[in-house]
Design a protein around this motif. Structure first.
Motif, PDB file in Angstrom:
ATOM      1  N   THR A 218       0.828  -1.212   0.000  1.00  0.00           N
ATOM      2  CA  THR A 218       0.000   0.000   0.000  1.00  0.00           C
ATOM      3  C   THR A 218       0.861   1.260   0.000  1.00  0.00           C
ATOM      4  O   THR A 218       0.346   2.361   0.126  1.00  0.00           O
ATOM      5  N   PRO A 269     -13.180  -1.246   1.037  1.00  0.00           N
ATOM      6  CA  PRO A 269     -12.505   0.055   0.942  1.00  0.00           C
ATOM      7  C   PRO A 269     -11.881   0.455   2.276  1.00  0.00           C
ATOM      8  O   PRO A 269     -12.471   0.222   3.340  1.00  0.00           O
ATOM      9  N   TYR A 280      -4.068   5.833   3.125  1.00  0.00           N
ATOM     10  CA  TYR A 280      -4.354   4.947   2.000  1.00  0.00           C
ATOM     11  C   TYR A 280      -5.869   4.857   1.829  1.00  0.00           C
ATOM     12  O   TYR A 280      -6.593   4.635   2.803  1.00  0.00           O
ATOM     13  N   GLY A 282      -7.462   3.029  -0.973  1.00  0.00           N
ATOM     14  CA  GLY A 282      -7.899   1.950  -1.854  1.00  0.00           C
ATOM     15  C   GLY A 282      -8.472   0.762  -1.104  1.00  0.00           C
ATOM     16  O   GLY A 282      -8.671   0.815   0.123  1.00  0.00           O
ATOM     17  N   PRO A 283      -8.721  -0.324  -1.801  1.00  0.00           N
ATOM     18  CA  PRO A 283      -9.207  -1.538  -1.150  1.00  0.00           C
ATOM     19  C   PRO A 283      -8.125  -2.157  -0.269  1.00  0.00           C
ATOM     20  O   PRO A 283      -6.940  -2.134  -0.612  1.00  0.00           O
TER      21      PRO A 283
END
Length: 417
Positions: A218, A269, A280, A282-283
């Motif tokens: 990530t 998410p 972070y 994102g997923p």
């Protein structure tokens, strides 16, 4: 090697006497009933140069200094965890650290394929690349497996097991992160831990520990154990602390990246703590790979800086193993160019903090061990190890002789006006 091989050096014997003679000097406003003075400590990464860190902390402890909050990256993370875990904050620990270090063959940590180990060591020893090109070609399949599939030459398992053993066999008998944090809590603080100037009792909930690693999945800077719940969830308290350091010291390509699987809420998410602690969005990944925290913060001197307390109760001592920007880099060949790119990434965030807080330079001991020693030479001969330990001790003594706590507080006071 033995403990005495290090401590019986005549120069070190003299340093010990000088350090013990500094016990009456004031280094901090946080003291206990035994007269120990407490500082926070941040230790830089640097592979086997970490031997110098043991010399550094050894001298500080002889001068009556003890370590409250602790932080470090890579080699600095190793010494951080051991100092934090093996006994309570008021005890001398560097003697124990030196003892276990002296008995350990560091080359055992290079636990990859024996043929590749030999090739890597020849490179470290300075063998011209063209002389080992044939060996690399002959062992192409092994190189391909190590670098393109495993993403690293050495599993790092031997190192992880060594740290686990040290903690389990210590007086604190640490087996889990829960054990570690419990022993760092205020109920284990020494009697009479107070601010000498106000007489107030130190009421911190615990003595903090921060181990820095880089989550390349990530692209996040991770502070363990603070952020451990993101990756291990409710199981975080049962994780062996050695895994935090294994993540922090994963030198890219030299060691296989440390991996955490089955991350909680994978695929969902990122929200809440993920966003707050890592930025972070994102997923959440199913698994995450970690490399050496030095890739993004090799000297995390900022971690204990308080924006609300301009005049601290205790200083944050920092110890640097690498030379601090004393010469421009030679970037006219590929090796120098790539090396300089990596160094720029490793030090940029830490340099930015020092630019914004120039007073912190008064708190840093510069050992500059990389001028003479190779940080990846795990096969370093005994005489060089002794010399490296001695260098850390000498620089430590020079630092505490000149450090002026009252003058430093004046600097911080004036900066707040």
């Amino acid at each position: 090697m033995t403990y005495e091989d290090f401590t019986n050096q005549p120069d070190f014997q003299q340093m010990m006497r000088e350090a013990e003679g500094l016990k009456d000097k004031i280094f901090s406003d946080v003291i206990d009933d035994e007269g120990h003075q407490y500082v926070d400590l941040v230790q830089e990464g640097g592979g086997v140069l970490g031997i110098a860190l043991v010399g550094y902390t050894y001298i500080l402890e002889l001068a009556g200094i003890r370590f409250f909050h602790l932080a470090g990256t890579s080699a600095g993370a190793i010494n951080t965890l051991v100092l934090a875990g093996i006994d309570s904050i008021d005890k001398e620990k560097s003697k124990t650290v030196l003892d276990v270090l002296a008995q350990q063959d560091l080359f055992e940590f290079v636990d990859g394929d024996p043929v590749l180990k030999n090739i890597v060591q020849r490179i470290i020893d300075g063998t011209p690349f063209k002389r080992i090109l044939g060996k690399l070609a002959w062992n192409f399949r092994k190189v391909k497996q190590a670098l393109f599939i495993n993403l690293g030459l050495n599993p790092g398992k031997a190192f992880e097991e060594w740290i686990e053993k040290i903690l389990i066999e210590s007086p604190n008998k640490i087996t889990t992160i829960k054990d570690l944090l419990e022993k760092r809590s205020s109920k284990y603080f020494p009697p009479g831990l107070i601010n000498r100037r106000t007489g107030e009792k130190i009421t911190d909930e615990m003595a903090l520990i921060h181990i820095i690693a880089a989550d390349v999945t990530t692209q996040s800077k991770v502070l363990f154990p603070k952020m451990g719940h993101l990756y291990w969830g409710e199981k975080v308290n049962e994780i062996p602390p050695a895994k935090m350091v294994r993540a922090s010291m994963s030198v890219p390509f030299f060691f296989v990246p440390f991996e955490i699987k089955d991350i909680p809420n994978a695929g969902e998410p990122a929200t809440g703590e993920w966003i707050r602690l890592t930025n972070y969005f994102g997923p959440i990944p199913k698994k995450a790979k970690f490399v050496d925290g030095g890739m993004i913060s090799n000297f995390p001197i900022n971690v204990f800086h308080s924006k609300t307390r301009n005049i601290p109760r205790k200083p944050t001592f920092g110890v640097k193993l690498s030379a601090y920007r004393e010469m421009f880099a030679d970037v006219d060949d590929l090796g120098g160019f790539v090396g300089s790119i990596i160094s720029t990434m490793r030090h940029d965030a830490d340099n930015e903090f020092l630019l914004q807080n120039p007073d912190f330079r008064k708190l840093i001991c510069f050992i500059d061990a990389d001028k003479e020693f190779n940080w990846l030479n795990f096969k370093m001969d005994p005489e060089k190890k002794k010399k490296l330990f001695l260098l850390g001790a000498r620089k430590s003594l020079e630092f505490i002789k000149t450090f002026d706590w009252e003058a430093y507080k004046k600097i911080r006071e004036n900066s707040s006006n």
